[in-house]
Design an enzyme around this catalytic site. Structure first.
Site, mmCIF file in Angstrom:
data_model
loop_
_atom_site.group_PDB
_atom_site.id
_atom_site.type_symbol
_atom_site.label_atom_id
_atom_site.label_comp_id
_atom_site.label_asym_id
_atom_site.label_seq_id
_atom_site.Cartn_x
_atom_site.Cartn_y
_atom_site.Cartn_z
ATOM 1 C CG HIS A 1 -0.138 -0.331 2.497
ATOM 2 N ND1 HIS A 1 -0.044 -1.613 2.997
ATOM 3 C CD2 HIS A 1 0.609 0.429 3.326
ATOM 4 C CE1 HIS A 1 0.708 -1.617 4.077
ATOM 5 N NE2 HIS A 1 1.131 -0.385 4.295
ATOM 6 C CD GLN B 1 -1.380 2.323 6.491
ATOM 7 O OE1 GLN B 1 -2.208 1.904 7.274
ATOM 8 N NE2 GLN B 1 -0.102 2.056 6.622
ATOM 9 C CG ASP C 1 -4.290 -3.153 0.076
ATOM 10 O OD1 ASP C 1 -4.295 -2.457 1.117
ATOM 11 O OD2 ASP C 1 -4.096 -4.383 0.063
ATOM 12 N NE ARG D 1 9.371 -5.223 8.926
ATOM 13 C CZ ARG D 1 8.113 -4.799 9.031
ATOM 14 N NH1 ARG D 1 7.598 -4.000 8.112
ATOM 15 N NH2 ARG D 1 7.388 -5.151 10.058
ATOM 16 C CG ASP E 1 4.944 -3.338 5.862
ATOM 17 O OD1 ASP E 1 5.113 -3.578 7.066
ATOM 18 O OD2 ASP E 1 3.899 -2.847 5.392
ATOM 19 C CE1 TYR F 1 -2.575 -9.990 5.430
ATOM 20 C CE2 TYR F 1 -0.794 -8.420 5.771
ATOM 21 C CZ TYR F 1 -1.656 -9.373 6.266
ATOM 22 O OH TYR F 1 -1.617 -9.700 7.589
ATOM 23 C CG LEU F 2 2.229 -8.388 -2.169
ATOM 24 C CD1 LEU F 2 3.480 -8.596 -3.032
ATOM 25 C CD2 LEU F 2 2.275 -7.022 -1.498
ATOM 26 C CD GLU G 1 5.085 -7.320 9.054
ATOM 27 O OE1 GLU G 1 4.489 -7.137 10.112
ATOM 28 O OE2 GLU G 1 4.625 -6.946 7.962
HETATM 29 C C1 BGC Z 1 4.147 -2.907 10.130
HETATM 30 C C2 BGC Z 1 3.189 -2.077 10.905
HETATM 31 C C3 BGC Z 1 2.300 -1.353 9.920
HETATM 32 C C4 BGC Z 1 1.687 -2.299 8.883
HETATM 33 C C5 BGC Z 1 1.114 -1.572 7.723
HETATM 34 C C6 BGC Z 1 3.200 -3.853 9.449
HETATM 35 O O1 BGC Z 1 3.613 -5.004 9.100
HETATM 36 O O2 BGC Z 1 5.072 -3.564 10.929
HETATM 37 O O3 BGC Z 1 3.823 -1.207 11.774
HETATM 38 O O4 BGC Z 1 1.279 -0.728 10.627
HETATM 39 O O5 BGC Z 1 2.624 -3.169 8.391
HETATM 40 O O6 BGC Z 1 2.114 -1.088 6.898
#
Ligand code: BGC
Ligand code: MG
Length: 534
Positions: free
Chosen positions: A106, A171, A173, A201, A203, A207-208, A245
């Site tokens: 996003h 935010q 998508d 890292r 994020d 969910y893409l 993540e």
């Molecule tokens: C981050 C969060 C964030 C979310 C949306 C997460 O994985 O660690 O801090 O709110 O992604 O970007």
């Protein structure tokens, strides 16, 4: 010098930094790149050799920078692109790598792509985002920020359509079905890798893509895009890494480590460490580790105890989650979404030995460990602050005003100032002086962890020592074998070591021989790292 081994991430110790919170060089109350660079002596002295910087890009900060409005610049509060480059170069000169977030899923609603996209249904960027006439699509996609969002759709009154968002409604998508979106993200990655970052890292990578009738997580299309991203990095930037993540059940996690990521945060293990300490039982950890599918030799887990988010309990059963909340978050203000918004030291009752045994698990269980800034000195949190801000307060350097973080009158968030965790008591300067401080103990763990490659590379074999309150395992790599024994209880615990009586051991924490007696007793939360000779 940077470790030239292309598998450097197997042996690394990471440190997570929020630039805004670390050190303010210009007295505006906000940490910045120049301040961060001035603290490299400290970072180096901790022994970590890779830092992860949370998003530092221009952003309206609805989600603390995870809502990016420009992928190609630095947030003006934090400095300039030149300042960022200077930090990366200075870190590299000390053998410290630098990664940052790649927020793929996003953007901010202030990003010019979205501003353009929402301007009309005919906009050439309309299909950069996920628009729909109805909010009744993708209803199987769970809502993540359950405390604030009631739908994954937001209505845009101007064009009379809804847009999709997995996180805050600010935010939106991105639409990964659009090849131009995919290309745009490759361009972003290239820009930062060219500037010198050692990787990302990544994020919220589960969910893409969205598909009707699915939870819109872990879809084959998402895996295919991520595999392309990995190929792009490996081919053009060998030695740089992608760290995932994603907070998914064990059977999903390891799939991402095949062709997609070099590393992934070990989300299944993290809450089990806290559960094991709560119950003084090895079971939660052993069960979870045994459920993990093996990962390729060149892949690596990243173990963590805490980060900038809530300690998520998503992967626990509802009953386990309720028990964890009761125990670790008795005040409901400590609860956030599916987790707990507290820092490590308060979670573990500020008990020195308990903090250290938790870190013993972090440093020895599997994978490469990451420390969240401030946890190495036992910083506290501030549950009066909104959202997850309470675990993102200024770093506590000394007992001077603002804990030495800034000379400003007002800070982006107040420094912790209570009797137990306040900057007058808990700070870097005083712990540097004190040989037995948490900081010095952490430095020792980091150094030893880096010294023995079995911790980063070896197989993990659980062993029975006749006591379920004690978690013991062997880590073995080539001819190096280390037996780790952790007492998870706050009481002394007997152990049986008869099967080791033909071994000689070296106690690497206390620098002395360890001649395995058939029976021994561990002090509360005591742990041993024993190098075995055949
Ligand atoms: C981050 C969060 C964030 C979310 C949306 C997460 O994985 O660690 O801090 O709110 O992604 O970007
Ligand atoms: Mg500043």
């Amino acid at each position: 010098m940077l470790n030239p081994d292309p598998l450097w991430y197997k042996d690394v110790v990471l440190y997570q930094i929020y630039v805004r919170a670390f050190c303010d060089s210009n007295g505006d109350g906000v940490g910045d790149f120049a301040g961060l660079t001035s603290k490299l002596d400290y970072i180096e002295s901790l022994g970590v050799n890779c830092v992860w910087l949370m998003p530092f890009y221009p952003s309206p900060l609805v989600d603390d920078g995870y809502d990016i409005s420009d992928y190609y610049d630095i947030h003006p509060d934090l400095g300039t692109l030149e300042d960022a480059r200077a930090f990366i170069d200075a870190a590299h000169a000390r053998g410290i790598r630098v990664i940052s977030d790649l927020v793929l899923n996003h953007t901010s609603d202030q990003h010019r792509w979205f501003v353009e996209s929402r301007s009309s249904r005919e906009s050439p960027l309309r299909d950069f985002y996920v628009w729909s006439d109805t909010d009744q699509k993708y209803l199987d996609a769970r809502i993540i920020f359950t405390d604030t969002e009631t739908s994954n759709w937001a209505f845009d009154p101007h064009t009379h359509q809804f847009y999709f968002h997995r996180f805050y409604s600010q935010q939106p998508d991105l639409n990964y079905d659009n090849p131009r979106v995919q290309q745009a993200m490759f361009d972003v990655a290239r820009f930062w890798l060219d500037l010198g970052l050692d990787g990302f890292r990544c994020d919220a990578v589960a969910y893409l893509f969205e598909r009707e009738g699915t939870p819109c997580e872990n879809l084959p299309e998402t895996h295919a895009f991520l595999a392309r991203l990995r190929k792009f990095v490996d081919e053009n930037y060998p030695g740089r890494i992608l760290l995932a993540e994603l907070n998914e059940p064990p059977e999903q996690m390891s799939i991402y480590l095949r062709d997609e990521f070099h590393m992934a945060f070990h989300f299944p293990l993290m809450p089990r460490i806290f559960q094991a300490l709560k119950e003084a039982s090895r079971e939660p950890i052993v069960r979870t580790m045994e459920a993990m599918a093996p990962i390729p030799e060149i892949a690596q887990w990243c173990t963590f105890l805490r980060n900038h988010d809530e300690m998520t309990l998503k992967l626990l059963s509802p009953q386990e989650r309720a028990q964890m909340w009761d125990y670790y978050a008795p005040d409901t203000r400590m609860r956030f979404s599916m987790g707990i918004r507290r820092r490590l030291a308060p979670l573990l009752g500020n008990d020195y030995n308990r903090l250290l045994v938790a870190n013993s698990l972090l440093f020895t269980l599997t994978g490469s460990p990451i420390i969240y800034y401030g946890d190495e000195i036992g910083m506290g949190d501030d549950i009066r602050l909104k959202d997850r801000d309470g675990v993102r307060t200024p770093m506590q350097w000394n007992d001077q005003p603002n804990g030495g973080f800034s000379s400003a009158r007002e800070l982006y968030d107040p420094v912790i100032d209570d009797d137990t965790y306040g900057y007058r008591r808990v700070n870097v300067a005083s712990q540097q002086q004190e040989p037995g401080s948490l900081l010095n103990a952490m430095r020792q763990l980091v150094a030893l962890r880096k010294k023995y490659r079995a911790f980063g590379r070896g197989a993990t074999q659980f062993v029975e020592v006749g006591n379920a309150r004690v978690l013991a395992y062997e880590r073995a790599w080539n001819d190096e074998k280390i037996l780790v024994i952790n007492n998870l209880a706050d009481s002394p615990q007997p152990i049986h070591l008869a099967k080791y009586n033909s071994h000689a051991g070296w106690d690497v924490l206390n620098l002395r021989e360890f001649n395995f007696p058939p029976r021994a007793q561990l002090e509360p939360y005591e742990f041993l790292w024993l190098l075995l000779s055949a």
